[in-house]
Design an enzyme around this catalytic site. Structure first.
Site, PDB file in Angstrom:
ATOM      1  N   ASN A 158      12.502   7.921  -1.246  1.00  9.40           N
ATOM      2  CA  ASN A 158      11.730   8.092  -0.244  1.00  9.40           C
ATOM      3  C   ASN A 158      12.652   7.959   0.749  1.00  9.40           C
ATOM      4  O   ASN A 158      12.971   6.911   1.127  1.00  9.40           O
ATOM      5  CB  ASN A 158      10.416   7.186  -0.414  1.00  9.40           C
ATOM      6  CG  ASN A 158       9.612   7.255   0.998  1.00  9.40           C
ATOM      7  OD1 ASN A 158       9.788   8.378   1.660  1.00  9.40           O
ATOM      8  ND2 ASN A 158       8.747   6.371   1.269  1.00  9.40           N
ATOM      9  N   LYS A 181      11.953   8.795   3.828  1.00  8.93           N
ATOM     10  CA  LYS A 181      11.243   8.427   4.985  1.00  8.93           C
ATOM     11  C   LYS A 181      11.649   9.221   6.135  1.00  8.93           C
ATOM     12  O   LYS A 181      12.123  10.497   5.841  1.00  8.93           O
ATOM     13  CB  LYS A 181      11.127   7.026   5.358  1.00  8.93           C
ATOM     14  CG  LYS A 181      11.018   5.951   4.408  1.00  8.93           C
ATOM     15  CD  LYS A 181      10.867   4.657   4.701  1.00  8.93           C
ATOM     16  CE  LYS A 181      10.659   3.879   3.290  1.00  8.93           C
ATOM     17  NZ  LYS A 181      10.099   2.502   3.675  1.00  8.93           N
ATOM     18  N   HIS A 234       1.117   6.288   1.092  1.00 12.57           N
ATOM     19  CA  HIS A 234       2.243   5.108   1.341  1.00 12.57           C
ATOM     20  C   HIS A 234       1.980   4.298   2.370  1.00 12.57           C
ATOM     21  O   HIS A 234       1.016   4.499   3.327  1.00 12.57           O
ATOM     22  CB  HIS A 234       3.545   5.816   1.751  1.00 12.57           C
ATOM     23  CG  HIS A 234       4.792   5.027   1.920  1.00 12.57           C
ATOM     24  ND1 HIS A 234       4.880   4.058   2.773  1.00 12.57           N
ATOM     25  CD2 HIS A 234       5.747   4.778   1.068  1.00 12.57           C
ATOM     26  CE1 HIS A 234       6.141   3.032   2.355  1.00 12.57           C
ATOM     27  NE2 HIS A 234       6.622   3.943   1.418  1.00 12.57           N
ATOM     28  N   GLU A 256       2.882   2.936   4.824  1.00 13.07           N
ATOM     29  CA  GLU A 256       3.305   3.227   6.370  1.00 13.07           C
ATOM     30  C   GLU A 256       2.277   4.062   6.821  1.00 13.07           C
ATOM     31  O   GLU A 256       1.826   3.940   7.914  1.00 13.07           O
ATOM     32  CB  GLU A 256       4.911   3.650   6.328  1.00 13.07           C
ATOM     33  CG  GLU A 256       5.818   2.589   5.992  1.00 13.07           C
ATOM     34  CD  GLU A 256       7.152   3.010   5.503  1.00 13.07           C
ATOM     35  OE1 GLU A 256       7.358   4.216   5.603  1.00 13.07           O
ATOM     36  OE2 GLU A 256       7.921   2.055   4.914  1.00 13.07           O
ATOM     37  N   GLU A 299       3.186  -0.641  -4.817  1.00 12.12           N
ATOM     38  CA  GLU A 299       4.256  -1.097  -3.987  1.00 12.12           C
ATOM     39  C   GLU A 299       3.717  -2.163  -3.024  1.00 12.12           C
ATOM     40  O   GLU A 299       2.884  -1.903  -1.954  1.00 12.12           O
ATOM     41  CB  GLU A 299       4.640   0.146  -2.828  1.00 12.12           C
ATOM     42  CG  GLU A 299       5.171   1.416  -3.613  1.00 12.12           C
ATOM     43  CD  GLU A 299       6.096   2.137  -2.388  1.00 12.12           C
ATOM     44  OE1 GLU A 299       7.315   2.315  -2.746  1.00 12.12           O
ATOM     45  OE2 GLU A 299       5.391   2.517  -1.497  1.00 12.12           O
ATOM     46  N   GLY A 339      11.098  -2.790   2.029  1.00 11.59           N
ATOM     47  CA  GLY A 339      12.056  -2.643   3.335  1.00 11.59           C
ATOM     48  C   GLY A 339      12.542  -4.184   3.583  1.00 11.59           C
ATOM     49  O   GLY A 339      13.103  -4.093   4.565  1.00 11.59           O
ATOM     50  N   SER A 372      12.112  -2.548  -2.497  1.00 13.94           N
ATOM     51  CA  SER A 372      13.658  -3.118  -2.636  1.00 13.94           C
ATOM     52  C   SER A 372      13.974  -2.988  -3.733  1.00 13.94           C
ATOM     53  O   SER A 372      14.811  -3.768  -4.369  1.00 13.94           O
ATOM     54  CB  SER A 372      13.573  -4.495  -1.897  1.00 13.94           C
ATOM     55  OG  SER A 372      13.013  -4.719  -0.698  1.00 13.94           O
TER      56      SER A 372
END
Ligand code: PEP
Length: 253
Positions: A9, A11, A97, A99, A169, A175, A215
């Site tokens: 990904n 992003k 996702h 985000e 996730e 991150g 991560s």
């Protein structure tokens, strides 16, 4: 045998030149992907044609989208339909996702629509779920994730659900450099599989690939992927470094 998948990904990262360099470096690596293994690259939409051209003729390597609109067409300025991605050769679309859930207010109900839109054109949704830190600290991650799955996916038939890839996730691990331990990943992946087994039966649940994201890097991929209910990973930061992601692909079982 379930599909084992390493999904990148990217992003909203990289210039066109950097994207091209990364793809070239990856293509210089020697991957020996078997029939049940895939490497999938969710690149920014604007780099999709470039990535498709670079991966032309490469077995088991696919370009993915990071999102799509739930409608097939219409007056939705700035949006891209799943069917449009399909026409340029993109058959995998990341949905939900964390985000997007957080910054673009994507709800389970909206994700149910998006998932159906992707399945309707014969493509594969990579459906993300996962809990925030406060839920993990309260120890209620199983019921939190179960609700996300039920609300967005349980309207699907058994024939449809086996075509969905799940990416678990935990938000606290995305991150942050904090990875779930392999035992934590296995525990919740097994729980997710049991949720599908209760709704669709064990043999359907056994066919669903469940990826871990948060991560993942070259140094921990082997251990995480070796867990029986972990079928690969969805990788952010480490997917932007060719040597890291190449090692992650090679860690697939
Ligand atoms: C992600 O964005 O899906 C992700 C898992 O990111 P990272 O690997 O950087 O934690």
């Amino acid at each position: 045998m379930r599909k084992q998948i390493a999904a990148a990904n990217w992003k909203m990262n990289l210039s066109q030149k950097e994207a091209e360099n990364l793809l070239d470096q990856l293509l210089a690596s020697d991957f020996n992907l078997s029939e049940n293994q895939s490497a999938i690259f969710a690149v920014p939409a604007i780099y999709i044609p470039l990535a498709i051209q670079k991966f032309a003729g490469k077995q088991h390597m696919f370009v993915a989208a990071q999102n799509c609109h739930q409608k097939t067409n219409g007056a939705y300025t700035g949006e891209i339909a799943a069917s449009m991605y399909e026409t340029v050769g993109v058959k995998h679309i990341v949905l939900g996702h964390s985000e997007r859930r957080e910054y673009f207010n994507e709800s389970d109900a909206l994700l149910a629509e998006k998932t159906e839109a992707v399945l309707a054109i014969g493509s594969t949704p990579i459906f993300c779920c996962g809990e925030p830190l406060e839920i993990r600290e309260a120890g209620t991650q199983n019921s939190f994730v179960e609700a996300q799955l039920k609300n967005a996916l349980f309207q699907l038939s058994a024939e449809q659900i086996v075509r969905v890839v799940i990416a678990y996730e935990p938000i606290w691990a995305i991150g942050t450099g904090k990875t779930a331990t392999s035992a934590q990943a296995q525990e919740i992946h097994a729980y997710i599989r049991s949720v599908f087994a209760a709704q669709y039966g064990q043999s359907i649940a056994e066919q669903i690939s469940i990826l871990y994201g948060g991560s993942v890097k070259a140094a921990n991929a082997n251990e995480i992927f070796s867990q029986p209910d972990v079928d690969g990973g969805l990788v952010g930061g480490a997917s932007l470094i060719a040597t890291e992601f190449a090692a992650i692909i090679n860690a697939l079982k």
